[in-house]
Every structure is written in structure tokens, then in C-alpha cells.
Enzyme design. Structure first.
Site, PDB file in Angstrom:
ATOM      1  N   GLY A   1      26.027 -13.600  -7.191  1.00 26.73           N
ATOM      2  CA  GLY A   1      25.870 -12.882  -8.460  1.00 26.73           C
ATOM      3  C   GLY A   1      24.782 -13.496  -9.321  1.00 26.73           C
TER       4      GLY A   1
ATOM      5  N   GLU B   1      -8.533  -8.703   0.180  1.00 24.92           N
ATOM      6  CA  GLU B   1      -7.226  -8.629  -0.471  1.00 24.92           C
ATOM      7  C   GLU B   1      -6.125  -8.921   0.556  1.00 24.92           C
ATOM      8  OE1 GLU B   1      -6.971  -4.835  -2.420  1.00 24.92           O
ATOM      9  OE2 GLU B   1      -5.202  -5.448  -3.546  1.00 24.92           O
TER      10      GLU B   1
ATOM     11  N   ARG C   1      26.232 -25.481  -5.778  1.00 25.02           N
ATOM     12  CA  ARG C   1      27.267 -24.474  -5.971  1.00 25.02           C
ATOM     13  C   ARG C   1      28.442 -24.737  -5.023  1.00 25.02           C
ATOM     14  NH1 ARG C   1      29.757 -20.872  -9.226  1.00 25.02           N
ATOM     15  NH2 ARG C   1      30.529 -19.063  -8.052  1.00 25.02           N
TER      16      ARG C   1
ATOM     17  N   ALA D   1      -6.015  10.174  -4.595  1.00 30.78           N
ATOM     18  CA  ALA D   1      -6.623   9.421  -3.491  1.00 30.78           C
ATOM     19  C   ALA D   1      -6.090   7.999  -3.460  1.00 30.78           C
ATOM     20  CB  ALA D   1      -8.150   9.410  -3.624  1.00 30.78           C
TER      21      ALA D   1
ATOM     22  N   THR E   1      -4.881  -2.676 -11.524  1.00 34.87           N
ATOM     23  CA  THR E   1      -4.463  -3.938 -12.127  1.00 34.87           C
ATOM     24  C   THR E   1      -5.450  -4.338 -13.224  1.00 34.87           C
ATOM     25  OG1 THR E   1      -3.474  -4.619 -10.042  1.00 34.87           O
ATOM     26  CG2 THR E   1      -3.951  -6.375 -11.619  1.00 34.87           C
TER      27      THR E   1
ATOM     28  N   GLU F   1      -7.106   6.577  -6.935  1.00 34.05           N
ATOM     29  CA  GLU F   1      -7.062   7.699  -7.887  1.00 34.05           C
ATOM     30  C   GLU F   1      -5.741   8.435  -7.727  1.00 34.05           C
ATOM     31  OE1 GLU F   1     -10.467  10.205  -7.328  1.00 34.05           O
ATOM     32  OE2 GLU F   1     -11.866   8.576  -7.831  1.00 34.05           O
TER      33      GLU F   1
ATOM     34  N   GLU G   1       2.145   1.155   6.347  1.00 35.50           N
ATOM     35  CA  GLU G   1       1.828   2.204   7.323  1.00 35.50           C
ATOM     36  C   GLU G   1       0.324   2.225   7.603  1.00 35.50           C
ATOM     37  OE1 GLU G   1       3.772   2.503   4.656  1.00 35.50           O
ATOM     38  OE2 GLU G   1       5.712   2.736   5.636  1.00 35.50           O
TER      39      GLU G   1
HETATM   40  C1  LIG Z   1       1.173  -2.882  -8.955  1.00 39.13           C
HETATM   41  C2  LIG Z   1       0.020  -2.210  -8.298  1.00 39.13           C
HETATM   42  C3  LIG Z   1      -1.271  -2.680  -8.503  1.00 39.13           C
HETATM   43  C4  LIG Z   1      -2.360  -2.024  -7.917  1.00 39.13           C
HETATM   44  N1  LIG Z   1      -3.625  -2.478  -8.210  1.00 39.13           N
HETATM   45  C5  LIG Z   1      -4.687  -1.769  -7.750  1.00 39.13           C
HETATM   46  C6  LIG Z   1      -6.018  -2.139  -8.142  1.00 39.13           C
HETATM   47  O1  LIG Z   1      -6.229  -3.128  -8.850  1.00 39.13           O
HETATM   48  N2  LIG Z   1      -7.056  -1.376  -7.715  1.00 39.13           N
HETATM   49  C7  LIG Z   1      -6.877  -0.275  -6.923  1.00 39.13           C
HETATM   50  O2  LIG Z   1      -7.855   0.364  -6.575  1.00 39.13           O
HETATM   51  N3  LIG Z   1      -5.625   0.092  -6.520  1.00 39.13           N
HETATM   52  C8  LIG Z   1      -4.534  -0.629  -6.930  1.00 39.13           C
HETATM   53  N4  LIG Z   1      -3.255  -0.244  -6.550  1.00 39.13           N
HETATM   54  C9  LIG Z   1      -3.090   0.967  -5.737  1.00 39.13           C
HETATM   55  C10 LIG Z   1      -2.670   0.722  -4.307  1.00 39.13           C
HETATM   56  O3  LIG Z   1      -3.742   0.241  -3.555  1.00 39.13           O
HETATM   57  C11 LIG Z   1      -2.104   2.032  -3.765  1.00 39.13           C
HETATM   58  O4  LIG Z   1      -0.871   2.232  -4.394  1.00 39.13           O
HETATM   59  C12 LIG Z   1      -1.909   2.033  -2.269  1.00 39.13           C
HETATM   60  O5  LIG Z   1      -3.131   1.987  -1.606  1.00 39.13           O
HETATM   61  C13 LIG Z   1      -1.120   3.258  -1.784  1.00 39.13           C
HETATM   62  O6  LIG Z   1      -1.616   4.452  -2.298  1.00 39.13           O
HETATM   63  P1  LIG Z   1      -0.624   5.484  -3.017  1.00 39.13           P
HETATM   64  O7  LIG Z   1       0.134   4.718  -4.003  1.00 39.13           O
HETATM   65  O8  LIG Z   1      -1.423   6.621  -3.496  1.00 39.13           O
HETATM   66  O9  LIG Z   1       0.370   5.950  -1.905  1.00 39.13           O
HETATM   67  P2  LIG Z   1       0.197   7.211  -0.936  1.00 39.13           P
HETATM   68  O10 LIG Z   1      -1.111   7.132  -0.279  1.00 39.13           O
HETATM   69  O11 LIG Z   1       0.527   8.449  -1.678  1.00 39.13           O
HETATM   70  O12 LIG Z   1       1.323   6.935   0.127  1.00 39.13           O
HETATM   71  C14 LIG Z   1       2.661   7.431   0.036  1.00 39.13           C
HETATM   72  C15 LIG Z   1       3.370   7.131   1.354  1.00 39.13           C
HETATM   73  O13 LIG Z   1       2.749   7.818   2.411  1.00 39.13           O
HETATM   74  C16 LIG Z   1       2.380   6.950   3.432  1.00 39.13           C
HETATM   75  N5  LIG Z   1       1.156   7.386   4.075  1.00 39.13           N
HETATM   76  C17 LIG Z   1       0.003   7.785   3.480  1.00 39.13           C
HETATM   77  N6  LIG Z   1      -0.912   8.050   4.408  1.00 39.13           N
HETATM   78  C18 LIG Z   1      -0.356   7.818   5.613  1.00 39.13           C
HETATM   79  C19 LIG Z   1      -0.804   7.887   6.957  1.00 39.13           C
HETATM   80  N7  LIG Z   1      -2.041   8.265   7.239  1.00 39.13           N
HETATM   81  N8  LIG Z   1       0.054   7.575   7.931  1.00 39.13           N
HETATM   82  C20 LIG Z   1       1.313   7.169   7.637  1.00 39.13           C
HETATM   83  N9  LIG Z   1       1.792   7.062   6.401  1.00 39.13           N
HETATM   84  C21 LIG Z   1       0.967   7.390   5.397  1.00 39.13           C
HETATM   85  C22 LIG Z   1       2.181   5.629   2.734  1.00 39.13           C
HETATM   86  O14 LIG Z   1       2.257   4.546   3.635  1.00 39.13           O
HETATM   87  C23 LIG Z   1       3.304   5.653   1.750  1.00 39.13           C
HETATM   88  O15 LIG Z   1       4.490   5.252   2.363  1.00 39.13           O
HETATM   89  C24 LIG Z   1      -2.151  -0.893  -7.084  1.00 39.13           C
HETATM   90  C25 LIG Z   1      -0.853  -0.465  -6.839  1.00 39.13           C
HETATM   91  C26 LIG Z   1       0.224  -1.080  -7.436  1.00 39.13           C
HETATM   92  C27 LIG Z   1       1.587  -0.559  -7.173  1.00 39.13           C
END
Ligand SMILES: Cc1cc2nc3c(=O)[nH]c(=O)nc-3n(C[C@H](O)[C@H](O)[C@H](O)COP(=O)(O)OP(=O)(O)OC[C@H]3O[C@@H](n4cnc5c(N)ncnc54)[C@H](O)[C@@H]3O)c2cc1C
Lengths: 407, 254
Positions: free
Chosen positions: A367, A269, A295, A151, A179, A148, A394
Site C-alpha cells: 500500500g 533519443e 518493513r 502526424a 516537451t 503533430e 510498435e
Molecule cells: C510526454 C511526452 C513528451 C513528448 N515530447 C515530444 C517532443 O519533445 N517532440 C516531439 O516531436 N514529440 C514528442 N512526443 C510525441 C511522441 O513522439 C509521440 O507521442 C509518439 O511518437 C507516438 O505518436 P502518437 O502519440 O501520435 O501515437 P499514434 O501514432 O497515434 O499511435 C497510436 C497507437 O497506434 C500504434 N501504431 C501507429 N502506427 C502503427 C504501425 N504502423 N504499426 C503498428 N502500430 C502502430 C502506436 O504504436 C500506438 O500504440 C512526446 C510525447 C509524450 C507523451
């Protein structure tokens, strides 16, 4: 294919060769159309499921299971689903798809793997029949929504809620980064159960619901523009007073929440990630070997320069280690071993190594590698998802350390 | 309808082959092998004819090393019913005639209504086996088929062949030998369930001796060498110079 075919049976190798042929004829020619969003990956998924016989296997499995269940043999009925899951075959499918389009593999995997398999594992027979089978045969497109806006890594702090109202649950909230969401027919969505009787603790728990496009109050956003995985549409799901029939609660039991199940999906996954990486790295290696011999600079093939040789040798070493991880993950699944630190370690290593391998491959091409026609820069952009999706690096490190250091 | 399809294990047609330094053949280490693409078309046609006939049997046969079992399995995965392997460890020790006589012996055992084969294989490119086999059997032959229609009574087949100037349609009495050309059909992929079923299908093994075939080639390969490398071209400054060179150097203009 590699000269030493470690860990694959003769039958696996046949499947692999057949898949390679299929991908060369059916996927390779549409890679750039997929990348540009001119075609969606779902038509290809359907073709793969039908011509390669996946749909036939799914229908056969389900028909036999129903037969056995009708005959009263519950154990044999359950065995049909277990036998249908062949981790080696799934790995081969993913490896060969990723060779040409990691994005197509992601879209395919999210639909059949995340959505379809989740319903197949935990759904009631009625849910499997109505929702899982059409997704597993690729007739319908599925998505799996946990993340979310507020989240991500902390997925279980989700705000999406479900409230029982007569024969329906009322769902409110939103999901993002999902996705296939922009085109999905079938949605597995996690929500926090809000009970009218707050003393019932189970009802505050996380549950999964099966939603269908067309339900009033359910809408999806436009596909996001992304760094990579362009072939795989990603987007938001909006839920505004969506009335979901009680029969759509995954598994059908309010006293049986889905948090552990969701963690299981995340583990799955992570387990599948090395296969995606292997397909990419094998392709990069093949391309680099070919290009470095063709090349010429300073009057000779660049393959004669030791700094180029070093990158190619490293690519091979990376390929070797990833392949071993692939086999370890297959072995763990075959033996029913569920251990997050192994799955997390595999994902962590393979994801990072593939990004690095991709950057090295771009470097070998110079390139030309920076231009998309060479087909290597896409692989780096696509691979970068592996350090984020399914839990960031992480978060993997956190899981590994936690399991190692617990009492 | 019982149909025998002969298939051959050949090096992957998309890879660049290297010659052995001593010129006795090509290097096969690390090379992927596949079924001769023309034979795949023949298997496909056999499967379609069987489906159209509403029953029968498709048998794939090969002469080769034990490794050629993989190619038989490919045919079985496509849908053929069983396989026959005639074990031969040295491809250079047999010629098209030995192959044709061996297939004749297999035909004698199996009594098929039709033998389907690819028109040629991409390794030897000799295009001899189908014709020789028909001759040895005393059966009619129709080569380079681009369409095959079997009559309802299964006593004859109408075969469209691709000739240089156009199409020719033949009617052949069955049993007959038909060789498949590129445009005969678009072969199916071996499917996952097909591959899984193929594992349980029977492959019978024979030797030349057990079939009573003399392994006595009439043609032997004496040596292999690569074509000479093309020399670099030259850029000419004017049309006059070009005409001059064509006349006096290349001597292709009078
Ligand atoms: C192309 C794509 C497809 C996806 N498909 C799906 C899907 O099909 N279904 C689904 O449910 N989700 C999906 N996701 C979501 C994906 O699982 C999340 O992006 C991922 O879990 C990270 O959450 P966030 O993006 O909110 O990052 P955040 O949680 O905001 O993290 C930001 C940064 O903070 C760091 N961080 C956060 N918490 C901690 C901690 N406790 N300690 C250290 N570092 C921390 C993270 O490692 C990261 O570097 C997809 C994402 C992408 C990009």
C-alpha cells in the site's frame, strides 16, 4: 552505487559521485514541487549547468572553435565539437538525474539534447552562436517539435508548411506533445517546404526551422495534464503565418533537407533512453532493498519472504541488462556507429523492463508503494513514457523487423 | 600564498557501517569512500584564500592506501593544484601522532604559509591531528574555525572560533595550523571541467621511510564493538506509576 563498477573509468566514477551529491542536495528536495508544477525544471537546469561546469565547457568549446576557425584550421575547429560530445558523461548526467526525477531529466534532455544538440550538429556558425549556445548553457529553454496532431508515429506525414516569401519563410500549422513547448524560448520546428515553383522537388521536402518566442503568429498552449513526467511540461505549438527569417533555416541550405537529420535525432533519443531507465531502476532497487529489510510483517522483515526476494532479484537482473545496454549505446556513439535496429532494440527492451520493474517495486512496497511519498509510483508513471515517446514500442518493432528482413 | 590541506579518506558518512566479526575494525568491502566532509571545508577555504590572495598554491596531502588517490583527485577537481600521497596500507597501524609527525615532514618539504585541516574525521572522531601537528611544528594553532581572514601582509590571520558559549576571535602569527569547523563555508561541487583537469594534475608519492618518519604508534586500537542495543521502553498507566518507577526502578528521582 553498484559494487562492481563495470565500464566506467575512475574519472567517470568521480563525475558520478559529484553528480550524485549535486542531485541529492539540489534535486531531491524539490522533487514534489516539480511534480506539482510549483517550480519549473529550468532553474534547476541552470544551476546544474553553471555549478557543475557544463556551461563553462560549452563556452570553452565554442571559444576554441572560433579561434581555430579564425586561424584557418577547419579540421581542428570541427574536432572541438566532436570532442565536446562525450556520450559517457551525458549518460552519467541522465542516470543521476533520473534517480530522483525522470521528468527533470526529460525537460533537460529535450532542451539541451534535442534542441541544443540539433542546432549544434546541423546549424550554421551563426545559428550555433545565436541559438545553440544559450540553450546548451541552459540560459534559454529549447524544444524540438516534430509530432503533430495528425502526424505521430507517421511523423513525416506532417502538415505544417513553410513557404518562401522574399527574405522570409511563412510557417503555418501546429505541433503537439512537445516537451518544454509551454515555456520554450527557442523552437526547432519541422515543416514541409511549399515552393512557388512546384517543379523543384527539394522544396517539397521536410526542413527544420529555428523559431523564437515572440515571433508574431507563434503561440503555445498550456502544459498538458499527464499520466507521468509531471516535472516536464509538455504542450502545443501553434503557427499562424509566422515570418521566419531565411537565416533561421537550420543549416541554411534549401537543397539540404532535414528528414534524415530528424531520424538521426530520433535515433539519438532512443540511444539515450537506456540511461534514463538505468537511473530509475537503480533507485527502485535501492529503495526496495532498504524497505524490504525495514518493513516487518508476520513477525519478520518482508525481505525474508521468497516472493519478495524474487522481485528484488529480478530488479537487479533488469538493472544489469540495462547497464549493459547503456555501455553498448555509449560504445556505438564513441565509435560513430549509427544503426537504428540496435538503438530501437535497446529502447524497446529498457523501456518495457523499466515499467515492469517499477510495478514490481510498487508491489514490494504494498500500500505504501501506491502512495506517492514512497517515491516509487512516480517512477512507474514516468517510465511509461518510454514505451511511447521517441517512437512507440510498435514502431521500434517495425524498425527492427524491417532492418532484419530487408534484402 | 602556499597552503597545505590535509585530507582523509573516510567511509561515506551516510551509510551504516558493520563491524568485522573478529572486532578488529569495520567492514570496508562494498562501502563507498569520500573525503572527510570537514576536510572538504578546509580545501574550500584554502581555495578561497588563494583566490583572495590573487595567487599561490593549494596542495592536498593524505596518508593512506593507493585508493586514497581518489580523495586527492576530489580535492584537485575542486581546484587544488597538486597532491601528495604518503602510502600507508593499514590504517589501524598508525595513530594521530604518526599522522601529525608525517604531516610535519610534509610541511618541512613544502614550507607552506598555512596548514588547513578539518577539525576531526567522522571515522576516528579523535580531534587530535591539528593540535598535535601545531605542537610538533611549534606553530600557533586556531581550531574550530568558523571564519578566517588573512592579513594583507600575510604575516597573521584572524580566526573566529566556535567555542561552547559563543564566538572567540584569535589573531595567529603565520605560519599556523587552522582546523575547519562546519560553518566555515559552503564547499563548492567538484565540477565537470574541474574533474577533467584533475586528471592531469601531479600527485607525488612518498613512504614513511622516504620522509624519515618512524611508523611507531603510541596508541593502538585493541578492539571494536557495537554499542549494546537499546531495550524496548515500557508504557505506564499513570503519572503515579511513572514517578514510582523513576524513584524505585531507575532511581533518578529522590
Ligand atoms: C510526454 C511526452 C513528451 C513528448 N515530447 C515530444 C517532443 O519533445 N517532440 C516531439 O516531436 N514529440 C514528442 N512526443 C510525441 C511522441 O513522439 C509521440 O507521442 C509518439 O511518437 C507516438 O505518436 P502518437 O502519440 O501520435 O501515437 P499514434 O501514432 O497515434 O499511435 C497510436 C497507437 O497506434 C500504434 N501504431 C501507429 N502506427 C502503427 C504501425 N504502423 N504499426 C503498428 N502500430 C502502430 C502506436 O504504436 C500506438 O500504440 C512526446 C510525447 C509524450 C507523451
Amino acid at each position: 552505487m553498484a559494487d562492481v563498477t563495470f565500464g566506467w573509468s575512475e574519472q567517470h566514477l568521480m563525475v558520478r559521485q559529484a553528480l550524485r551529491q549535486f542531485m541529492e542536495k539540489e534535486l531531491k528536495p524539490i522533487v514534489w514541487d516539480l511534480e506539482d508544477g510549483k517550480v519549473l525544471p529550468y532553474e534547476f537546469a541552470r544551476k546544474l549547468a553553471n555549478t557543475f561546469g557544463l556551461a563553462e565547457l560549452v563556452r570553452g568549446m565554442w571559444a576554441r572553435r572560433k579561434e581555430k576557425k579564425a586561424a584557418g584550421d577547419r579540421e581542428a575547429a570541427a574536432g572541438e565539437i566532436a570532442a565536446f560530445r562525450d556520450p559517457a558523461m551525458s549518460a552519467l548526467l541522465v542516470i543521476e538525474m533520473c534517480r530522483y526525477s525522470p521528468g527533470a531529466a526529460l525537460a533537460f534532455g529535450a532542451s539541451l539534447g534535442l534542441c541544443g544538440q540539433t542546432i549544434l550538429s546541423k546549424g550554421t556558425d551563426d545559428q550555433i552562436e545565436r541559438f545553440a549556445i544559450p540553450v546548451l548553457t541552459a540560459e534559454k529553454v529549447g524544444c524540438w517539435g516534430l509530432t503533430e496532431p495528425e502526424a505521430g508515429s507517421d511523423a513525416f506525414s506532417m502538415r505544417t508548411t513553410a513557404r518562401l516569401d522574399g527574405d522570409y519563410y511563412i510557417l503555418n500549422g501546429s505541433k503537439t506533445l512537445i516537451t518544454n513547448a509551454p515555456y520554450a524560448d527557442t523552437f526547432v520546428v519541422y515543416a514541409r517546404m511549399k515552393s512557388p515553383t512546384p517543379d523543384n522537388a527539394a522544396r517539397e521536402a521536410i526542413h527544420a526551422f529555428i523559431l523564437e518566442r515572440g515571433m508574431p503568429g507563434l503561440s503555445t498552449g498550456q502544459p498538458f495534464k499527464k499520466m507521468g513526467m509531471h516535472a516536464s511540461p509538455t504542450g502545443e505549438i501553434f503557427l499562424s503565418d509566422v515570418r521566419v527569417p531565411r537565416a533561421n533555416l537550420l543549416g541554411g541550405k534549401e537543397k539540404d533537407p532535414s528528414r534524415d537529420q530528424a531520424v538521426g535525432v530520433l535515433m539519438g533519443e532512443r540511444t539515450a533512453m537506456p540511461s534514463m531507465c538505468l537511473g530509475i531502476v537503480e533507485r527502485l532497487l535501492d529503495e526496495c532493498v532498504r524497505y524490504s529489510k525495514e518493513r516487518k510483517q508476520f513477525g519478520r522483515p518482508i525481505a525474508e519472504f521468497q516472493l519478495v526476494q524474487q522481485k528484488i532479484a529480478n530488479l537487479f537482473v533488469t538493472r544489469e541488462i540495462i547497464e549493459m545496454y547503456v555501455h553498448k549505446m555509449i560504445w556505438m556513439q564513441q565509435n560513430g556507429i549509427k544503426s537504428m535496429k540496435e538503438a530501437s532494440a535497446a529502447k524497446l527492451y529498457c523501456g518495457r523492463a523499466t515499467v515492469e520493474a517499477g510495478l514490481d517495486a510498487v508491489q514490494v512496497f504494498g500500500g505504501a508503494g501506491y502512495i506517492r511519498d514512497a517515491g516509487v509510483e512516480m517512477m512507474v508513471r514516468d517510465a511509461k513514457l518510454f514505451t511511447i515517446g521517441g517512437g512507440t514500442d510498435e514502431i521500434q518493432i517495425g524498425w527492427i523487423a524491417r532492418e532484419l528482413l530487408k534484402d | 600564498m602556499k597552503i597545505l590541506v590535509a585530507v582523509k579518506r573516510v567511509p561515506d558518512t551516510t551509510v551504516k557501517l558493520k563491524l568485522k566479526p573478529d572486532g578488529t575494525g569495520v567492514v570496508t568491502d562494498g562501502v563507498n569512500f569520500e573525503v572527510n566532509p570537514f576536510d572538504v571545508i578546509a580545501v574550500e577555504e584554502a581555495l578561497r584564500l588563494k583566490e583572495k590572495a590573487g595567487g599561490g598554491e593549494v596542495i592536498v596531502a593524505t596518508i593512506g592506501s593507493k585508493d586514497a588517490t581518489q580523495q586527492l583527485r576530489h580535492g584537485l577537481a575542486m581546484g587544488a593544484d597538486r597532491g601528495i600521497l604518503v602510502v600507508n596500507d593499514d590504517d589501524n597501524a598508525i595513530d594521530a601522532d604518526v599522522v601529525a609527525r608525517t604531516l610535519k615532514a610534509v610541511v618541512a618539504k613544502e614550507q607552506p604559509t598555512l596548514v588547513l585541516v578539518g577539525k576531526q574525521s567522522p571515522d576516528g572522531e579523535s580531534n587530535q591531528v591539528p593540535q598535535m601537528l601545531a605542537e610538533h611544528l611549534g606553530w600557533p594553532q586556531a581550531t574550530f574555525a568558523s571564519k578566517v581572514v588573512v592579513a594583507a601582509d600575510k604575516a597573521s590571520a584572524e580566526v573566529t572560533r566556535e567555542a561552547d558559549g559563543g564566538l572567540e576571535t584569535l589573531s595567529v602569527r603565520l605560519p599556523a595550523v587552522i582546523s575547519a569547523d562546519l560553518r566555515l563555508n559552503e564547499p563548492r561541487y567538484a565540477s565537470l571541467p574541474g574533474i577533467m583537469k584533475a586528471k592531469a594534475k601531479k600527485i607525488d608519492e612518498f613512504t614513511f621511510e622516504s620522509l624519515g618518519v618512524a611508523k611507531a604508534p603510541k596508541v593502538t586500537a585493541v578492539g571494536f564493538f557495537a554499542p549494546p542495543e537499546r531495550k524496548a521502553g515500557a508504557v505506564v498507566a499513570s503519572v503515579e506509576e511513572l514517578v514510582n518507577k523513576l524513584k524505585n526502578e531507575a532511581k533518578v528521582l529522590g
